[in-house]
Write an enzyme that holds these catalytic residues in place. Structure first.
Site, mmCIF file in Angstrom:
data_model
loop_
_atom_site.group_PDB
_atom_site.id
_atom_site.type_symbol
_atom_site.label_atom_id
_atom_site.label_comp_id
_atom_site.label_asym_id
_atom_site.label_seq_id
_atom_site.Cartn_x
_atom_site.Cartn_y
_atom_site.Cartn_z
ATOM 1 N N THR A 53 -80.608 -61.382 82.736
ATOM 2 C CA THR A 53 -80.392 -61.578 81.156
ATOM 3 C C THR A 53 -78.858 -61.659 80.893
ATOM 4 O OG1 THR A 53 -79.669 -59.237 81.218
ATOM 5 C CG2 THR A 53 -81.981 -59.948 80.954
ATOM 6 N N HIS A 83 -86.502 -67.690 69.959
ATOM 7 C CA HIS A 83 -86.388 -67.991 68.480
ATOM 8 C C HIS A 83 -85.905 -66.566 67.810
ATOM 9 C CE1 HIS A 83 -90.187 -65.178 68.463
ATOM 10 N NE2 HIS A 83 -90.560 -66.034 69.599
ATOM 11 N N ALA A 114 -86.248 -61.171 94.420
ATOM 12 C CA ALA A 114 -87.487 -61.268 93.784
ATOM 13 C C ALA A 114 -87.902 -60.432 92.591
ATOM 14 C CB ALA A 114 -88.512 -61.110 95.117
ATOM 15 N N ARG A 124 -73.862 -56.447 95.219
ATOM 16 C CA ARG A 124 -72.726 -56.668 96.297
ATOM 17 C C ARG A 124 -72.373 -58.062 96.162
ATOM 18 N NH1 ARG A 124 -74.204 -58.211 102.059
ATOM 19 N NH2 ARG A 124 -76.151 -58.605 101.944
ATOM 20 N N ARG A 152 -78.761 -56.688 88.112
ATOM 21 C CA ARG A 152 -77.245 -56.093 88.086
ATOM 22 C C ARG A 152 -76.779 -56.568 89.524
ATOM 23 N NH1 ARG A 152 -80.371 -52.186 86.138
ATOM 24 N NH2 ARG A 152 -79.851 -51.249 83.962
#
Length: 82
Positions: free
Chosen positions: A57, A7, A52, A75, A72
């Site tokens: 994002t 939202h 894990a 590899r 991130r």
């Protein structure tokens, strides 16, 4: 946890503004570790491994290992013969 709703920030009298929903796609053979959070609209490519506890994002390219907060790329993995 797959989060598909979001939202906007609303006015001061109602902070939760308009609600939007965006799907999440997960490619074939992807492995998503325990406790991962995937945010709305994300695409996880085929053959990916998401470590894990990661918070995804942004989109994850195929055959990559991703981990962290935010996730991130750590590899590349060898793609399978298709």
């Amino acid at each position: 946890m797959f989060i598909t709703g979001d939202h906007s920030i609303g006015r001061s009298d109602q902070r939760a503004g308009a609600v939007t929903h965006r799907g999440i796609s997960v490619g074939d053979g992807a492995w998503i570790g325990a406790g991962v959070i995937v945010l709305p609209g994300i695409r996880i490519g085929s053959g990916c491994i998401i470590g894990a506890g990661a918070v995804v994002t942004a989109d994850c390219l195929p055959d990559g290992v991703y981990a962290g907060i935010p996730a991130r790329k750590l590899r590349d993995l060898k793609p399978s013969a298709r």
